[in-house]
Design a protein around this motif. Structure first.
Motif, short mmCIF file in Angstrom:
data_model
loop_
_atom_site.label_atom_id
_atom_site.label_comp_id
_atom_site.label_asym_id
_atom_site.label_seq_id
_atom_site.Cartn_x
_atom_site.Cartn_y
_atom_site.Cartn_z
N PRO A 197 178.86 26.52 14.87
CA PRO A 197 179.45 25.24 14.47
C PRO A 197 179.57 25.07 12.96
CG PRO A 197 177.74 24.91 16.14
CD PRO A 197 177.64 26.33 15.70
N GLU A 198 178.94 25.96 12.19
CA GLU A 198 178.95 25.83 10.73
C GLU A 198 180.17 26.49 10.07
OE1 GLU A 198 176.89 23.85 9.12
OE2 GLU A 198 176.15 23.38 11.13
N ASP A 199 181.10 27.01 10.86
CA ASP A 199 182.32 27.59 10.29
C ASP A 199 183.26 26.44 9.90
OD1 ASP A 199 184.56 28.99 9.56
OD2 ASP A 199 184.83 30.04 11.46
N LYS A 200 182.97 25.86 8.73
CA LYS A 200 183.70 24.70 8.25
C LYS A 200 184.33 25.00 6.90
CE LYS A 200 180.43 21.58 10.57
NZ LYS A 200 179.42 20.51 10.38
N ILE A 201 185.06 24.03 6.38
CA ILE A 201 185.85 24.24 5.17
C ILE A 201 184.98 24.58 3.96
CG2 ILE A 201 185.90 21.84 4.36
CD1 ILE A 201 188.94 24.22 4.61
N ASP A 202 183.69 24.19 3.99
CA ASP A 202 182.81 24.49 2.86
C ASP A 202 182.45 25.97 2.79
OD1 ASP A 202 181.24 24.29 5.19
OD2 ASP A 202 179.45 23.79 4.02
N LYS A 203 182.83 26.76 3.80
CA LYS A 203 182.58 28.20 3.78
C LYS A 203 183.75 28.97 3.18
CE LYS A 203 178.82 27.19 5.95
NZ LYS A 203 179.13 25.82 6.40
N ILE A 204 184.75 28.23 2.70
CA ILE A 204 185.94 28.87 2.13
C ILE A 204 185.86 28.85 0.61
CG2 ILE A 204 188.46 28.91 2.08
CD1 ILE A 204 187.03 29.36 4.87
N ASP A 205 186.10 29.99 0.00
CA ASP A 205 186.21 30.11 -1.46
C ASP A 205 187.70 30.18 -1.78
OD1 ASP A 205 186.50 31.09 -4.09
OD2 ASP A 205 184.59 32.18 -3.98
N PRO A 206 188.27 29.14 -2.41
CA PRO A 206 189.70 29.14 -2.68
C PRO A 206 190.17 30.36 -3.47
CG PRO A 206 188.79 26.96 -3.06
CD PRO A 206 187.62 27.88 -2.83
N ASP A 207 189.35 30.84 -4.40
CA ASP A 207 189.74 32.03 -5.18
C ASP A 207 189.81 33.26 -4.29
OD1 ASP A 207 189.90 30.55 -7.52
OD2 ASP A 207 187.84 30.99 -8.11
N ASN A 208 188.85 33.41 -3.40
CA ASN A 208 188.89 34.55 -2.48
C ASN A 208 190.06 34.45 -1.51
OD1 ASN A 208 186.62 35.61 -3.66
ND2 ASN A 208 185.23 35.14 -1.97
N LEU A 209 190.38 33.24 -1.10
CA LEU A 209 191.51 33.06 -0.19
C LEU A 209 192.81 33.43 -0.88
CD1 LEU A 209 192.77 32.23 2.45
CD2 LEU A 209 192.56 29.82 1.76
#
Length: 567
Positions: free
Chosen positions: A391-403
């Motif tokens: 359930p913790e796969d949320k937007i806070d696990k995204i690094d915009p630079d890595n994306l």
């Protein structure tokens, strides 16, 4: 000089798409998932894509609830997609410790509930079931990861539905596992399992969106990814869907430069249906894919925090050269790559499509990552982060630079294929790999089976491929007819070598969703060494037929090259 399409990748758009997709929980066949599909279609229409949203039958399995008691004590647990429901009464059996999958025996499993080390995966579950286990408890690690344990690739047919798991399965954490092992140390307690899994045929969506070249053609580069998820799935697979849309947006702005069409395909049935969507698409559009798909590029779980290893994504050998160039140009990293295993919507090997990527950027091997108060080892099942399938796969696990970094790599790679007159696949690399595989199989077979003729034809194939590429037409200097003949030759070679390298040999269906060795048609060689004399005779009956397939495939490829020489 190549256009720098990657410079057009927008950080703002990528994050906007990801946030919008991740607002919905997207279990296959639910309203939330369908809303995400409608959002994707609406955006792609704005980019100039021709779209078609399908609704098709698929066998989907969604875990509902689970309960576990050992020696009268209650323990927290979860069950899994495609596991068996026990009914309200559950089952009660003696609990035994099985250790790792390799340690299992019939005496351990027979009529018992077995406690296993490791995440719930199809191979150990199948083994425990075959050895007579009544149920399985998997010690998952610090977290319990959602999983689909079916060994069937795609929806079951009447021919293989008997392979679906027939025993209840639950997972527990390492902490719970220790508590239960302490109970086992002093007794052989009874365990009571109760599971409820909703497994049924239902309708799921599939979206096809085509960005067409101004030059009329049926040939296309396919870029695919799943939309269904566990929970909100911001990384798995929101960022991937966002990247697909961004590639579609950029390709739509440069249609005059496209030599081929871009086909974006968004699947359901990945997470709760064992690749049911991509398998359905392959089955129902087999001829189109076989005749027109230049390369199949898949994307899964990109742009995560800490995902700084760009070296280990899966790829076929003929598609690897461009990947090495593109990743080096964009990041300075030396891409290594690895061979595909049976995962990630790779439903298109039978049609002969060369394939690139799936999950891409990964957590660094051997390091430890710290997120908030958590500190856990990376690598292995944590390649995609500790939050993967939780359930913790949320937007806070995204690094915009890595994306942005990952999206630039995919954009450059795909646009290289879309804008090249000459298909940038190098089948010399495939031939080299096949030679190495045949040598490995011969080494394992020893005196028990002979692959000399197959190896000789593979070596001859490499020689003739070297000659083909030596005299390849230039992008700017080759005539239209020369380029067309060269591309068609590559096309025909790929339709032979991809199934030979990656499938059992039946190109009209997918092999099971279980681990298989390179050139799996020869896998029976693994049984020769330990077999009795009579068993070896039986194994050779099958291996002679499989060797015929290998030799005939290589002969067909040599004939394709012979015909090209006549031009």
């Amino acid at each position: 000089m190549n256009h720098s399409y990657e410079m057009e990748v927008s950080r703002d758009y990528l994050m906007e798409y990801t946030k919008n997709i991740a607002q919905w929980e997207r279990v296959a066949g639910t309203d939330g998932e369908l809303q995400a599909f409608h959002y994707l279609e609406q955006q792609l229409i704005k980019f100039g894509a021709n779209t078609h949203l399908y609704s098709h039958d698929a066998f989907i399995s969604v875990p509902q609830s689970a309960a576990l008691q050992v020696a009268g004590q209650h323990f927290s647990c979860q069950t899994h997609s495609m596991a068996t429901s026990t009914g309200d009464d559950g089952i009660q059996r003696t609990l035994v410790y099985g250790g790792k999958s390799a340690d299992l025996t019939a005496s351990i499993c027979k009529d018992n509930i077995v406690l296993l080390e490791g995440r719930a995966e199809r191979e150990p579950i199948i083994k425990a079931h075959q050895l007579g286990a009544a149920g399985v408890i998997c010690i998952s690690g610090d977290y319990i990861y959602e999983s689909c344990i079916s060994p069937i690739w795609g929806s079951p047919s009447h021919m293989n539905k008997h392979l679906l798991p027939c025993i209840p399965v639950v997972s527990i954490t390492t902490t719970t596992g220790k508590q239960i092992k302490d109970l086992l140390a002093s007794s052989s307690p009874l365990a009571h399992l109760q599971t409820k899994v909703n497994s049924s045929w239902r309708k799921i969506p599939l979206l096809k969106a085509e960005i067409s070249s101004f030059q009329p053609t049926d040939k296309f580069v396919m870029f695919s990814g799943h939309v269904d998820s566990w929970y909100h799935g911001a990384m798995d697979n929101g960022t991937a869907n966002a990247t697909m849309m961004e590639v579609g947006r950029i390709a739509g702005q440069h249609r005059e430069a496209l030599q081929h069409n871009l086909r974006l395909v968004f699947f359901s049935g990945h997470s709760q249906g064992r690749y049911a969507g991509s398998s359905w698409y392959c089955d129902h559009f087999w001829e189109d894919l076989h005749q027109n798909c230049i390369v199949s590029i898949n994307i899964d779980s990109v742009g995560a925090i800490g995902a700084n290893d760009l070296t280990r994504s899966t790829i076929m050998p003929e598609a690897k050269g461009v990947a090495i160039e593109v990743i080096k140009e964009n990041t300075g990293v030396d891409f290594v790559g690895r061979r595909y295993s049976r995962f990630a919507d790779q439903s298109f090997w039978g049609v002969g499509a060369s394939c690139a990527f799936a999950s891409f950027s990964k957590q660094m091997l051997g390091n430890r990552q710290r997120v908030g108060n958590f500190s856990i080892p990376a690598g292995g099942s944590l390649d995609l982060g500790w939050w993967w399938h939780t359930p913790e796969d949320k937007i806070d696990k995204i690094d915009p630079d890595n994306l942005v970094r990952d999206a630039k790599i995919f954009t450059t790679y795909i646009m290289r294929f879309l804008t090249s007159k000459i298909i940038p696949l190098d089948f010399r690399a495939a031939a080299i790999e096949i030679i190495g595989i045949l040598k490995d199989w011969q080494s394992k077979a020893g005196e028990h089976f002979d692959l000399t003729e197959a190896l000789q034809r593979a070596e001859q194939l490499l020689l003739e491929l070297n000659e083909l590429y030596q005299y390849a037409p230039g992008e700017e200097t080759g005539t239209v007819e020369e380029i067309e003949v060269f591309n068609q030759t590559l096309w025909n070679i790929g339709r032979i070598l991809v199934p030979l390298n990656f499938t059992q040999g039946c190109i009209y269906e997918n092999d099971p969703a279980v681990a298989q060795p390179p050139m799996p048609s020869l896998s029976a060689i693994n049984q020769l060494a330990a077999a009795t004399d009579d068993e070896r005779k039986e194994i050779r009956v099958e291996l002679v037929r499989r060797r015929n397939y290998v030799i005939h495939s290589l002969s067909r490829a040599l004939k394709v090259l012979g015909n090209a020489k006549e031009f």
